[in-house]
Every structure is written in C-alpha cells, then in structure tokens.
Scaffold this motif. Structure first.
Motif, PDB file in Angstrom:
ATOM      1  N   PRO A  14      72.314  71.952  69.475  1.00  0.00           N
ATOM      2  CA  PRO A  14      72.223  72.668  70.747  1.00  0.00           C
ATOM      3  C   PRO A  14      72.146  71.660  71.901  1.00  0.00           C
ATOM      4  CG  PRO A  14      70.397  73.242  69.249  1.00  0.00           C
ATOM      5  CD  PRO A  14      71.055  72.015  68.722  1.00  0.00           C
ATOM      6  N   LEU A  15      72.951  71.867  72.928  1.00  0.00           N
ATOM      7  CA  LEU A  15      72.961  70.980  74.085  1.00  0.00           C
ATOM      8  C   LEU A  15      73.056  71.788  75.367  1.00  0.00           C
ATOM      9  CD1 LEU A  15      75.351  68.006  73.164  1.00  0.00           C
ATOM     10  CD2 LEU A  15      72.864  67.945  73.371  1.00  0.00           C
ATOM     11  N   THR A  16      72.444  71.275  76.426  1.00  0.00           N
ATOM     12  CA  THR A  16      72.533  71.887  77.741  1.00  0.00           C
ATOM     13  C   THR A  16      73.501  71.080  78.594  1.00  0.00           C
ATOM     14  OG1 THR A  16      70.248  72.664  77.598  1.00  0.00           O
ATOM     15  CG2 THR A  16      71.245  72.593  79.785  1.00  0.00           C
ATOM     16  N   ASN A  17      74.488  71.753  79.189  1.00  0.00           N
ATOM     17  CA  ASN A  17      75.487  71.040  79.978  1.00  0.00           C
ATOM     18  C   ASN A  17      74.996  70.799  81.403  1.00  0.00           C
ATOM     19  OD1 ASN A  17      75.813  73.448  81.406  1.00  0.00           O
ATOM     20  ND2 ASN A  17      77.641  74.059  80.241  1.00  0.00           N
ATOM     21  N   ASN A  18      75.870  70.274  82.236  1.00  0.00           N
ATOM     22  CA  ASN A  18      75.484  69.920  83.605  1.00  0.00           C
ATOM     23  C   ASN A  18      75.167  71.137  84.474  1.00  0.00           C
ATOM     24  OD1 ASN A  18      75.874  67.191  83.027  1.00  0.00           O
ATOM     25  ND2 ASN A  18      78.050  67.278  83.580  1.00  0.00           N
ATOM     26  N   ASP A  19      75.589  72.323  84.035  1.00  0.00           N
ATOM     27  CA  ASP A  19      75.303  73.560  84.783  1.00  0.00           C
ATOM     28  C   ASP A  19      74.090  74.282  84.223  1.00  0.00           C
ATOM     29  OD1 ASP A  19      77.547  73.137  86.393  1.00  0.00           O
ATOM     30  OD2 ASP A  19      78.858  74.096  84.924  1.00  0.00           O
ATOM     31  N   ASP A  20      73.290  73.579  83.401  1.00  0.00           N
ATOM     32  CA  ASP A  20      72.089  74.142  82.784  1.00  0.00           C
ATOM     33  C   ASP A  20      72.388  75.315  81.862  1.00  0.00           C
ATOM     34  OD1 ASP A  20      70.376  72.308  83.950  1.00  0.00           O
ATOM     35  OD2 ASP A  20      70.109  73.526  85.765  1.00  0.00           O
ATOM     36  N   GLN A  21      73.581  75.341  81.316  1.00  0.00           N
ATOM     37  CA  GLN A  21      73.935  76.354  80.330  1.00  0.00           C
ATOM     38  C   GLN A  21      73.915  75.717  78.945  1.00  0.00           C
ATOM     39  OE1 GLN A  21      77.791  77.695  81.660  1.00  0.00           O
ATOM     40  NE2 GLN A  21      76.913  79.270  82.990  1.00  0.00           N
TER      41      GLN A  21
END
Length: 208
Positions: A29-36
C-alpha cells in the motif's frame, strides 16, 4: 528498469489454495502525491519460467487490482517514492522489497494464502516453533552439502587432465545413489522453506 513493459489492465486473480508452490503474491500500500492510497501487488507465476530464455520467469505489477506493468526477472518497477525490486531463485523469491528514494528498504506483505504468507503467520503466532523450523531447514541443507562435497571432489579428480595436474582425491564417503538422491531432496526442501522467508545465501542457496 529497461525490462519493464506496460500492463494490459487485466484484473488480478485471487490466490487459490493449490498455488502455494507455483505462485508468489505480495502487496504494497502506498500513498501518492495527491494523498490518495493505492495498493500495488507483485504477482510471480513460477510456471512462466518455462516461457523465458533464461528460465527466470516474469514478475507482474498490479495497481488497485489492474495489470500495471510486467518485467522479466530480476525486476525493478518504478513506483511512488521509489522502486519495487523482485529477484527470484530456483526455489522461490529471494527479494521482493520496496526501496525508497532515500534508501529505506522494506519487504512487501505476502498474501495470507501464499506459502510466504502462511510462513509469516506461523512466525508471528509461534515464534519459537518458527525458529526451530528455520534451524532444521538449515541442517537439511548443510548435512547434504558436507556429505556431497567429498564425493564430488572424488569424481572431479578422476578426470585425466585434472588428475595429472593436481592428483586424485579418494573420498572417505561413498553413499549409494538412492541416499544421495534423498539428501538432494532434503536440501531442496530446506531451500524452499528458506525461500518462503525470503532468506538467501549464495553458498547455501546457490547463485541464481
């Protein structure tokens, strides 16, 4: 990274109960630059080794359940904040880790139904038993190795060119073929157990 090819968007298949020795499946699981938050999945079907020239197979990367990319092994997939590195051996995987741009490293989470997931669950619930299984698998590799080396040296030094230059070596150990085959099976079993923990040593587990 040059080996990475774009995916075709097909859905990720569920891990089946009969696949522990024929497939590896890990999640990140990872959070991208848009906090998604997105979930990457690394799927390694071992049967695909038969379809590659070097016999190492392929790794498939999924994002939120859709086929995102694929690569021949060893594989390096660029993802948010770093890369996912996947390296195989003849007995399974020796590496399936997320490496951040800052140099941090962490192993991906194995599917609970996979061999790696079941082994990890055993380690969490029964750490003492897990350690003993690890010791036994190590013994299953070391003992056949110690018994096989003198016999191999004996056979190698019987080659005329080698015997003329280095002399011959007479092994003090001469086991029947069936017992050597049984010891080889024990060593392979021990290596498979180590692969379910992503444990690897070039001397113990081979160079591939």
């Amino acid at each position: 990274m040059q080996r990475v090819k774009p995916g075709n968007g097909r859905p990720l298949k569920d891990f089946r109960w009969w696949q522990p020795l024929s497939r590896a499946l890990f999640y990140l699981p990872l959070t991208n630059n848009d906090d998604q938050q997105g979930v990457f999945a690394v799927d390694v079907p071992y049967w695909e080794r038969l379809l590659t020239d070097d016999g190492k197979g392929k790794a498939h990367l999924y994002l939120n359940g859709k086929h995102y990319a694929q690569s021949k092994l060893p594989a390096v997939f660029p993802v948010t904040g770093g890369t996912i590195e996947v390296v195989s051996t003849v007995f399974g995987l020796r590496r399936c880790h997320y490496v951040t741009s800052e140099g941090g490293v962490r192993q991906l989470i194995p599917d609970e139904r996979s061999a790696e997931g079941r082994r990890a669950r055993l380690g969490r619930k029964h750490p003492g038993l897990s350690r003993w299984i690890g010791y036994i698998s190590l013994i299953m590799i070391l003992v056949p190795m110690v018994l096989a080396i003198p016999q191999i040296m004996d056979q190698i030094t019987r080659v005329p060119e080698i015997a003329e230059r280095f002399g011959t070596f007479n092994s003090p150990i001469a086991l029947p073929v069936w017992l050597n085959m049984l010891l080889g099976l024990c060593a392979a079993t021990g290596s498979v157990e180590r692969a379910t923990r992503l444990r690897w040593n070039m001397l113990l587990d081979g160079s591939s």
